[in-house]
Scaffold this active site. Structure first.
Site, PDB file in Angstrom:
ATOM      1  N   HIS A  20      -0.950  -6.963  -8.316  1.00 46.51           N
ATOM      2  CA  HIS A  20      -1.081  -6.147  -7.097  1.00 46.51           C
ATOM      3  C   HIS A  20       0.296  -5.969  -6.486  1.00 46.51           C
ATOM      4  O   HIS A  20       0.795  -6.839  -5.782  1.00 46.51           O
ATOM      5  CB  HIS A  20      -2.046  -6.851  -6.128  1.00 46.51           C
ATOM      6  CG  HIS A  20      -2.346  -6.064  -4.886  1.00 46.51           C
ATOM      7  ND1 HIS A  20      -3.480  -6.275  -4.124  1.00 46.51           N
ATOM      8  CD2 HIS A  20      -1.673  -5.078  -4.249  1.00 46.51           C
ATOM      9  CE1 HIS A  20      -3.485  -5.460  -3.087  1.00 46.51           C
ATOM     10  NE2 HIS A  20      -2.375  -4.720  -3.134  1.00 46.51           N
ATOM     11  N   HIS A  22       2.883  -2.674  -5.021  1.00 45.27           N
ATOM     12  CA  HIS A  22       3.180  -1.259  -4.778  1.00 45.27           C
ATOM     13  C   HIS A  22       4.676  -1.072  -4.980  1.00 45.27           C
ATOM     14  O   HIS A  22       5.472  -1.704  -4.270  1.00 45.27           O
ATOM     15  CB  HIS A  22       2.802  -0.869  -3.350  1.00 45.27           C
ATOM     16  CG  HIS A  22       1.361  -1.125  -3.033  1.00 45.27           C
ATOM     17  ND1 HIS A  22       0.393  -0.149  -3.130  1.00 45.27           N
ATOM     18  CD2 HIS A  22       0.710  -2.254  -2.659  1.00 45.27           C
ATOM     19  CE1 HIS A  22      -0.779  -0.664  -2.820  1.00 45.27           C
ATOM     20  NE2 HIS A  22      -0.628  -1.951  -2.530  1.00 45.27           N
ATOM     21  N   HIS A 200      -8.459  -1.021  -3.335  1.00 46.68           N
ATOM     22  CA  HIS A 200      -8.276  -1.946  -2.216  1.00 46.68           C
ATOM     23  C   HIS A 200      -9.589  -1.959  -1.439  1.00 46.68           C
ATOM     24  O   HIS A 200     -10.117  -0.883  -1.097  1.00 46.68           O
ATOM     25  CB  HIS A 200      -7.172  -1.454  -1.276  1.00 46.68           C
ATOM     26  CG  HIS A 200      -5.776  -1.673  -1.770  1.00 46.68           C
ATOM     27  ND1 HIS A 200      -5.343  -1.253  -2.995  1.00 46.68           N
ATOM     28  CD2 HIS A 200      -4.711  -2.270  -1.170  1.00 46.68           C
ATOM     29  CE1 HIS A 200      -4.067  -1.585  -3.143  1.00 46.68           C
ATOM     30  NE2 HIS A 200      -3.653  -2.208  -2.047  1.00 46.68           N
ATOM     31  N   GLU A 203      -9.773  -5.731   2.886  1.00 42.65           N
ATOM     32  CA  GLU A 203      -8.523  -6.229   3.468  1.00 42.65           C
ATOM     33  C   GLU A 203      -8.722  -6.197   4.993  1.00 42.65           C
ATOM     34  O   GLU A 203      -8.824  -7.231   5.630  1.00 42.65           O
ATOM     35  CB  GLU A 203      -7.337  -5.351   3.022  1.00 42.65           C
ATOM     36  CG  GLU A 203      -5.990  -5.781   3.599  1.00 42.65           C
ATOM     37  CD  GLU A 203      -4.850  -4.796   3.253  1.00 42.65           C
ATOM     38  OE1 GLU A 203      -5.119  -3.641   2.869  1.00 42.65           O
ATOM     39  OE2 GLU A 203      -3.674  -5.208   3.390  1.00 42.65           O
ATOM     40  N   ASP A 281       2.098  -7.682  -3.251  1.00 38.93           N
ATOM     41  CA  ASP A 281       1.741  -6.463  -2.518  1.00 38.93           C
ATOM     42  C   ASP A 281       2.971  -5.584  -2.237  1.00 38.93           C
ATOM     43  O   ASP A 281       3.220  -4.627  -2.961  1.00 38.93           O
ATOM     44  CB  ASP A 281       0.996  -6.822  -1.222  1.00 38.93           C
ATOM     45  CG  ASP A 281       0.042  -5.736  -0.752  1.00 38.93           C
ATOM     46  OD1 ASP A 281      -0.139  -4.743  -1.476  1.00 38.93           O
ATOM     47  OD2 ASP A 281      -0.550  -5.893   0.338  1.00 38.93           O
TER      48      ASP A 281
HETATM   49  N1  HPA Z   1      -3.150  -2.015   1.819  1.00 37.21           N
HETATM   50  C1  HPA Z   1      -3.359  -0.710   1.817  1.00 37.21           C
HETATM   51  N2  HPA Z   1      -2.447   0.175   1.444  1.00 37.21           N
HETATM   52  C2  HPA Z   1      -1.265  -0.278   1.043  1.00 37.21           C
HETATM   53  C3  HPA Z   1      -0.982  -1.628   1.021  1.00 37.21           C
HETATM   54  C4  HPA Z   1      -1.980  -2.544   1.414  1.00 37.21           C
HETATM   55  O1  HPA Z   1      -1.837  -3.782   1.400  1.00 37.21           O
HETATM   56  N3  HPA Z   1       0.289  -1.737   0.580  1.00 37.21           N
HETATM   57  C5  HPA Z   1       0.748  -0.499   0.331  1.00 37.21           C
HETATM   58  N4  HPA Z   1      -0.193   0.400   0.615  1.00 37.21           N
HETATM   59 ZN    ZN Z   2      -1.868  -3.335  -1.713  1.00 34.32          ZN
END
Ligand code: HPA
Ligand code: ZN
Length: 341
Positions: A20, A22, A200, A203, A281
């Site tokens: 995970h 980005h 996702h 969260e 992340d």
């Molecule tokens: N959550 C949602 N969108 C995102 C995240 C995340 O943790 N990181 C980068 N884009």
């Molecule tokens: Zn993410």
């Protein structure tokens, strides 16, 4: 040896995967300045320190606003290459052997950057890292869920031209108010074209969004998934079906998904038999790459070396590697663990 140094070395050197990440979230302030300068773009910050002090977030949206702004200086294929390469050098130093990374095409195409520019830079860095460091990877294009279903379809369509370079699709950005159901048809199409699928969920959004991701989008993996624990039936299902959760402890801390790391649900997830993994992340924004995520969580939750070993195994079990590749990687984890006892 000092207990913390020895734990840090153990974590850093154990073979592991990252599931995970980005790529836009690996944009370190130093590189941001360098790229802004060569693209003749003026940042609204005057120094690296100023950027660091702007990285204080009360929630996901406050982070996203700054994260999208940072991405604005990425213009050329070389910019995307450099961004990706820096991340790969970093994880090579942390003994990450396999990484599955997200990129957000819409963040770039919406400001006039060609899809091909973005993906070529990222792809070539991934291939160079495979040759130079032996790091294998998967590339996942993620739809921005605050944008429309039509925009996501359009992005999927553009991705078809790079079918050989893209392994899967994901769903990220502002979760609350943008449930998985909004993208059911896009995911149906992506699956029918043979893409891996993940989203996702849970969260900031409720357990209900995790159900939707599983039942409507038919995802193979849940990114984050913390809120699944609010629902006993869902928790049991995730454990029984061994659906991997790609958990990101320092992200959860910085975005106030948890109050402090001592209250992080990672250990509870493991105790309940969930295939939980540890990931970074957006490491440039949340203060740590994979090793730091393992270490700070291990210290806060009193995790043992057996827990770390389990998490490293889970990182390969939860990956999209083939079963033969998984077995080879797991053998390396086992061998390392045996050598450390
Ligand atoms: N959550 C949602 N969108 C995102 C995240 C995340 O943790 N990181 C980068 N884009
Ligand atoms: Zn993410």
């Amino acid at each position: 040896m000092d207990k913390n140094i020895s734990l840090k070395n153990f974590i850093n050197n154990i073979p592991k995967a990252e599931l995970h990440l980005h790529i836009e979230g690996t944009f370190e302030p130093e590189l941001m300045f360098k790229i802004a300068e060569r693209n003749k773009i003026k940042l609204k910050y005057n120094s690296v320190d100023e950027i660091h002090s702007a990285y204080k977030f009360n929630n996901l949206q406050e982070f996203l606003d700054i994260y999208y702004e940072g991405a604005n200086v990425l213009i050329t294929e070389q910019d995307f290459y450099d961004l990706t390469w820096e991340y790969l050098e970093k994880i090579h130093s942390q003994n990450v052997l396999h990484t599955e990374i997200f990129f957000d095409p819409q963040t770039h195409t919406d400001r006039g950057i060609e899809f091909s520019t973005v993906i070529s830079g990222i792809h070539h860095a991934l291939k160079d890292a495979e040759r130079e460091f032996g790091i294998t990877s998967k590339l996942i294009m993620s739809f921005l869920r605050h944008l429309s279903e039509e925009d996501a379809f359009d992005t999927l369509q553009q991705g078809f031209k790079f079918r050989d370079w893209i392994d899967g699709v994901g769903l990220d950005s502002s979760e609350a108010g943008n449930p998985p159901s909004k993208f059911k048809r896009v995911f149906d199409k992506a699956r029918s074209e043979g893409f891996l699928v993940m989203a996702h969920a849970g969260e900031e959004g409720p357990a209900e969004y995790v159900w939707e991701a599983l039942d409507l989008l038919k995802v193979q993996r849940i990114d984050h998934g913390n809120r699944s624990l609010d629902d006993e039936q869902l928790t049991r299902r995730i454990a029984e079906e061994q659906i991997a959760l790609t958990v990101c402890p320092l992200s959860n801390l910085k975005l106030r998904v948890v109050k402090n790391l001592e209250e992080h649900p990672l250990k509870t997830m493991l105790d309940k038999g969930i295939l939980a993994t540890v990931n970074s992340d957006d490491p440039a924004y949340f203060g740590g790459y994979v090793t730091e995520n393992y270490l700070e969580t291990a210290q806060a939750l009193n995790l043992s070396k057996e827990h770390i070993y389990q998490l490293a195994r889970n990182s390969f079990e939860g990956s999209f590697l083939s079963s033969e590749e998984k077995s080879k990687m797991l053998e390396r984890v086992d061998e390392y663990f045996r050598s450390q006892k």
